[in-house]
Write a protein that holds these residues in place. Structure first.
Motif, mmCIF file in Angstrom:
data_model
loop_
_atom_site.group_PDB
_atom_site.id
_atom_site.type_symbol
_atom_site.label_atom_id
_atom_site.label_comp_id
_atom_site.label_asym_id
_atom_site.label_seq_id
_atom_site.Cartn_x
_atom_site.Cartn_y
_atom_site.Cartn_z
ATOM 1 N N ASP A 16 -22.523 -33.838 3.066
ATOM 2 C CA ASP A 16 -22.850 -35.139 3.642
ATOM 3 C C ASP A 16 -24.007 -35.797 2.909
ATOM 4 O O ASP A 16 -23.975 -37.006 2.612
ATOM 5 C CB ASP A 16 -23.140 -35.015 5.151
ATOM 6 C CG ASP A 16 -24.333 -34.129 5.467
ATOM 7 O OD1 ASP A 16 -24.704 -33.295 4.621
ATOM 8 O OD2 ASP A 16 -24.886 -34.265 6.579
ATOM 9 N N GLU A 17 -25.036 -35.010 2.564
ATOM 10 C CA GLU A 17 -26.173 -35.591 1.856
ATOM 11 C C GLU A 17 -25.826 -35.932 0.406
ATOM 12 O O GLU A 17 -26.400 -36.857 -0.170
ATOM 13 C CB GLU A 17 -27.370 -34.646 1.942
ATOM 14 C CG GLU A 17 -27.918 -34.564 3.371
ATOM 15 C CD GLU A 17 -29.147 -33.690 3.503
ATOM 16 O OE1 GLU A 17 -29.562 -33.070 2.497
ATOM 17 O OE2 GLU A 17 -29.700 -33.615 4.625
ATOM 18 N N ALA A 18 -24.872 -35.215 -0.192
ATOM 19 C CA ALA A 18 -24.420 -35.562 -1.539
ATOM 20 C C ALA A 18 -23.753 -36.930 -1.557
ATOM 21 O O ALA A 18 -23.758 -37.618 -2.585
ATOM 22 C CB ALA A 18 -23.459 -34.502 -2.065
ATOM 23 N N CYS A 19 -23.195 -37.343 -0.407
ATOM 24 C CA CYS A 19 -22.552 -38.657 -0.308
ATOM 25 C C CYS A 19 -23.555 -39.762 0.058
ATOM 26 O O CYS A 19 -23.472 -40.878 -0.463
ATOM 27 C CB CYS A 19 -21.442 -38.624 0.741
ATOM 28 S SG CYS A 19 -20.038 -37.582 0.318
ATOM 29 N N GLY A 20 -24.481 -39.471 0.961
ATOM 30 C CA GLY A 20 -25.377 -40.499 1.462
ATOM 31 C C GLY A 20 -26.717 -40.594 0.776
ATOM 32 O O GLY A 20 -27.255 -41.687 0.575
ATOM 33 N N LEU A 21 -27.301 -39.461 0.385
ATOM 34 C CA LEU A 21 -28.646 -39.444 -0.179
ATOM 35 C C LEU A 21 -28.783 -40.177 -1.513
ATOM 36 O O LEU A 21 -29.847 -40.765 -1.775
ATOM 37 C CB LEU A 21 -29.108 -37.984 -0.313
ATOM 38 C CG LEU A 21 -30.547 -37.736 -0.749
ATOM 39 C CD1 LEU A 21 -31.531 -38.426 0.185
ATOM 40 C CD2 LEU A 21 -30.826 -36.234 -0.824
ATOM 41 N N PRO A 22 -27.776 -40.173 -2.402
ATOM 42 C CA PRO A 22 -27.943 -40.883 -3.680
ATOM 43 C C PRO A 22 -28.343 -42.346 -3.526
ATOM 44 O O PRO A 22 -29.080 -42.877 -4.370
ATOM 45 C CB PRO A 22 -26.557 -40.756 -4.331
ATOM 46 C CG PRO A 22 -26.013 -39.491 -3.774
ATOM 47 C CD PRO A 22 -26.485 -39.447 -2.355
ATOM 48 N N TRP A 23 -27.903 -42.993 -2.458
ATOM 49 C CA TRP A 23 -28.246 -44.405 -2.270
ATOM 50 C C TRP A 23 -29.738 -44.579 -2.025
ATOM 51 O O TRP A 23 -30.343 -45.549 -2.475
ATOM 52 C CB TRP A 23 -27.427 -44.986 -1.115
ATOM 53 C CG TRP A 23 -25.973 -45.054 -1.452
ATOM 54 C CD1 TRP A 23 -25.006 -44.158 -1.126
ATOM 55 C CD2 TRP A 23 -25.320 -46.057 -2.247
ATOM 56 N NE1 TRP A 23 -23.786 -44.542 -1.649
ATOM 57 C CE2 TRP A 23 -23.952 -45.700 -2.332
ATOM 58 C CE3 TRP A 23 -25.754 -47.226 -2.874
ATOM 59 C CZ2 TRP A 23 -23.022 -46.464 -3.043
ATOM 60 C CZ3 TRP A 23 -24.832 -47.994 -3.573
ATOM 61 C CH2 TRP A 23 -23.481 -47.613 -3.652
ATOM 62 N N HIS A 24 -30.359 -43.643 -1.342
ATOM 63 C CA HIS A 24 -31.807 -43.702 -1.135
ATOM 64 C C HIS A 24 -32.545 -43.429 -2.442
ATOM 65 O O HIS A 24 -33.533 -44.104 -2.767
ATOM 66 C CB HIS A 24 -32.230 -42.675 -0.078
ATOM 67 C CG HIS A 24 -31.680 -42.952 1.280
ATOM 68 N ND1 HIS A 24 -32.036 -44.059 2.026
ATOM 69 C CD2 HIS A 24 -30.798 -42.257 2.044
ATOM 70 C CE1 HIS A 24 -31.401 -44.033 3.184
ATOM 71 N NE2 HIS A 24 -30.640 -42.955 3.215
ATOM 72 N N ARG A 25 -32.078 -42.434 -3.180
ATOM 73 C CA ARG A 25 -32.742 -42.090 -4.436
ATOM 74 C C ARG A 25 -32.611 -43.205 -5.470
ATOM 75 O O ARG A 25 -33.564 -43.522 -6.188
ATOM 76 C CB ARG A 25 -32.150 -40.793 -4.978
ATOM 77 C CG ARG A 25 -32.527 -39.572 -4.133
ATOM 78 C CD ARG A 25 -31.864 -38.296 -4.629
ATOM 79 N NE ARG A 25 -32.380 -37.125 -3.910
ATOM 80 C CZ ARG A 25 -31.831 -35.924 -3.956
ATOM 81 N NH1 ARG A 25 -30.728 -35.726 -4.684
ATOM 82 N NH2 ARG A 25 -32.358 -34.917 -3.287
ATOM 83 N N LEU A 26 -31.441 -43.816 -5.524
ATOM 84 C CA LEU A 26 -31.252 -44.908 -6.469
ATOM 85 C C LEU A 26 -32.043 -46.149 -6.064
ATOM 86 O O LEU A 26 -32.564 -46.871 -6.915
ATOM 87 C CB LEU A 26 -29.759 -45.249 -6.583
ATOM 88 C CG LEU A 26 -28.895 -44.197 -7.286
ATOM 89 C CD1 LEU A 26 -27.418 -44.512 -7.121
ATOM 90 C CD2 LEU A 26 -29.258 -44.121 -8.770
ATOM 91 N N ALA A 27 -32.152 -46.386 -4.759
ATOM 92 C CA ALA A 27 -32.919 -47.544 -4.288
ATOM 93 C C ALA A 27 -34.391 -47.423 -4.675
ATOM 94 O O ALA A 27 -35.073 -48.429 -4.913
ATOM 95 C CB ALA A 27 -32.785 -47.674 -2.776
ATOM 96 N N ALA A 28 -34.893 -46.183 -4.742
ATOM 97 C CA ALA A 28 -36.284 -45.971 -5.130
ATOM 98 C C ALA A 28 -36.511 -46.250 -6.610
ATOM 99 O O ALA A 28 -37.648 -46.478 -7.033
ATOM 100 C CB ALA A 28 -36.692 -44.533 -4.807
ATOM 101 N N GLN A 29 -35.421 -46.265 -7.381
ATOM 102 C CA GLN A 29 -35.532 -46.455 -8.828
ATOM 103 C C GLN A 29 -35.084 -47.837 -9.290
ATOM 104 O O GLN A 29 -35.464 -48.280 -10.377
ATOM 105 C CB GLN A 29 -34.689 -45.391 -9.541
ATOM 106 C CG GLN A 29 -35.098 -43.961 -9.220
ATOM 107 C CD GLN A 29 -34.039 -42.966 -9.660
ATOM 108 O OE1 GLN A 29 -33.073 -43.308 -10.323
ATOM 109 N NE2 GLN A 29 -34.227 -41.706 -9.266
ATOM 110 N N HIS A 30 -34.266 -48.520 -8.469
ATOM 111 C CA HIS A 30 -33.693 -49.803 -8.883
ATOM 112 C C HIS A 30 -34.000 -50.884 -7.842
ATOM 113 O O HIS A 30 -33.514 -50.800 -6.701
ATOM 114 C CB HIS A 30 -32.173 -49.678 -9.061
ATOM 115 C CG HIS A 30 -31.769 -48.700 -10.115
ATOM 116 N ND1 HIS A 30 -31.704 -49.027 -11.446
ATOM 117 C CD2 HIS A 30 -31.436 -47.386 -10.037
ATOM 118 C CE1 HIS A 30 -31.334 -47.967 -12.151
ATOM 119 N NE2 HIS A 30 -31.156 -46.965 -11.300
ATOM 120 N N PRO A 31 -34.789 -51.875 -8.183
ATOM 121 C CA PRO A 31 -35.157 -52.938 -7.230
ATOM 122 C C PRO A 31 -33.957 -53.642 -6.602
ATOM 123 O O PRO A 31 -33.995 -54.021 -5.432
ATOM 124 C CB PRO A 31 -35.978 -53.908 -8.091
ATOM 125 C CG PRO A 31 -36.484 -53.070 -9.223
ATOM 126 C CD PRO A 31 -35.422 -52.062 -9.495
#
Length: 377
Positions: free
Chosen positions: A217-232
């Protein structure tokens, strides 16, 4: 309904397995919704629920009522379900590596960096959020397709994520040894998850964004949080995938009555989301308790012996309260098992014998504490 069979690489000579997915609706129409069961292959309740849900979706499709793309994977772990020792399934851990099947999924945020570097999100700053999300989803799929296949289980993880990584909703159906209905969810989806819980008759939700270990579940949802921290461009958008682990009681809770009722509740929830045409589904009224993952504890046996549970799943217990006893019938020693911090018991051991250090009970409280969390999924 369309049926796809995804061939897995041959683990040993003379035997090749396949992952089967069932597809309803039309790709690109409405939301994409993904449901799977049996990632821990000895957890059967979800498999039976999806058996019933497939029937309901097939009927809806024949009546032209499907308004989204819905994918069902009733057996998400063909290698695990084949692991049988002395007539008992060993479906939680891979006997080749000893690792939990619901761990070590690829980090999509890390994988898509190369894809996004070649086509930066900044070039899409003038487009709407949907276009940016679609670019990221396409990058996730491309990155997964580029992954080298090192084992049968690695290929299985790749196939599962290819089916789910670009979904709007992911429901991973599990169960515990002996448990109440509960869920694990990302706190970013607090309100939508509350609604899901009401439809599924679930009273307890454990909230965590990153519990560690790379669960599905976190492999599906967590990337969006991690990418948001890197891409405005992404930081201004809501996460694009609501991924939830649903725990359907205990391993022995397998019956026509329970499974058909759970499937019907899922169906009504899909109607509520607009994925299926039908009567308007009002949100059920019930109290849902949301508890921080870091306020949870696993109680382990302080000795070996006969286990007697004094409190049961669904009950609230206090700090230092005795919740079980362990009896040594040779020395007649009675050892008390106590809750460290207290909270609601949401899962417990079913077998009445324990060895030293064995897991006895899972409790989730309201206040995080040092050492809290680390709950197995």
């Amino acid at each position: 309904m369309k049926i796809n069979n995804h061939k897995l690489p041959e683990h040993a000579l003379g035997g090749q397995r396949q992952l089967t997915s069932f597809h309803f609706g039309q790709q690109g129409l409405g939301e994409k919704i993904y449901l799977q069961a049996g990632l821990h292959a000895d957890e059967l309740p979800g498999m039976l629920v999806l058996h019933y849900l497939k029937r309901l979706l097939s009927q809806a499709e024949r009546r032209g009522k499907i308004q989204s793309e819905i994918i069902i994977v009733p057996i998400a772990n063909p290698p695990g379900i084949a692991q049988v020792l002395l007539n008992s399934g060993i479906g939680r851990f891979d006997l080749v590596t000893g690792r939990n099947f619901n761990r070590d999924f690829p980090d999509l945020a890390q994988l898509v960096q190369i894809q996004l570097a070649q086509q930066p999100l900044a070039s899409h700053a003038a487009t709407d959020g949907g276009s940016i999300q679609q670019q990221v989803r396409s990058a996730m799929v491309a990155a997964l397709l580029d992954l080298p296949v090192s084992s049968e289980v690695a290929a299985l993880r790749q196939h599962l994520l290819l089916l789910a990584c670009d979904a709007d909703l992911v429901l991973d159906l599990h169960c515990d040894d002996h448990a109440i209905l509960h869920m694990y969810a990302d706190p970013a989806w607090r309100e939508p998850v509350d609604i899901l819980a009401r439809f599924l008759n679930i009273d307890t939700i454990l909230l965590s964004q990153d519990s560690g270990g790379g669960s599905f579940d976190e492999a599906c949802g967590l990337p969006w949080h991690r990418l948001a921290a890197q891409h405005p461009d992404l930081s201004q958008l809501s996460p694009a995938c609501m991924a939830v682990t649903v725990e359907l009681r205990g391993q022995q809770d397998v019956s026509h009555a329970l499974a058909s009722a759970d499937a019907e509740r899922l169906y009504h929830y899909l109607q509520y989301r607009g994925a299926i045409k039908g009567e308007h589904q009002a949100i059920p009224q019930r109290e849902v308790v949301m508890l921080p993952f870091t306020a949870g504890e696993i109680i382990n046996a302080p000795a070996s012996g006969i286990l007697l549970l004094l409190r049961q799943p669904g009950e609230w217990v206090g700090k230092d309260e005795v919740v079980a006893e362990i009896i040594d019938p040779v020395t007649d020693t009675v050892k008390a098992v106590r809750a460290q911090a207290g909270g609601i018991i949401y899962a417990s051991r079913r077998a009445p014998f324990v060895t030293l250090g064995a897991e006895v009970m899972k409790i989730a409280g309201k206040t995080p504490y040092a050492g809290g969390g680390g709950l197995a999924m």
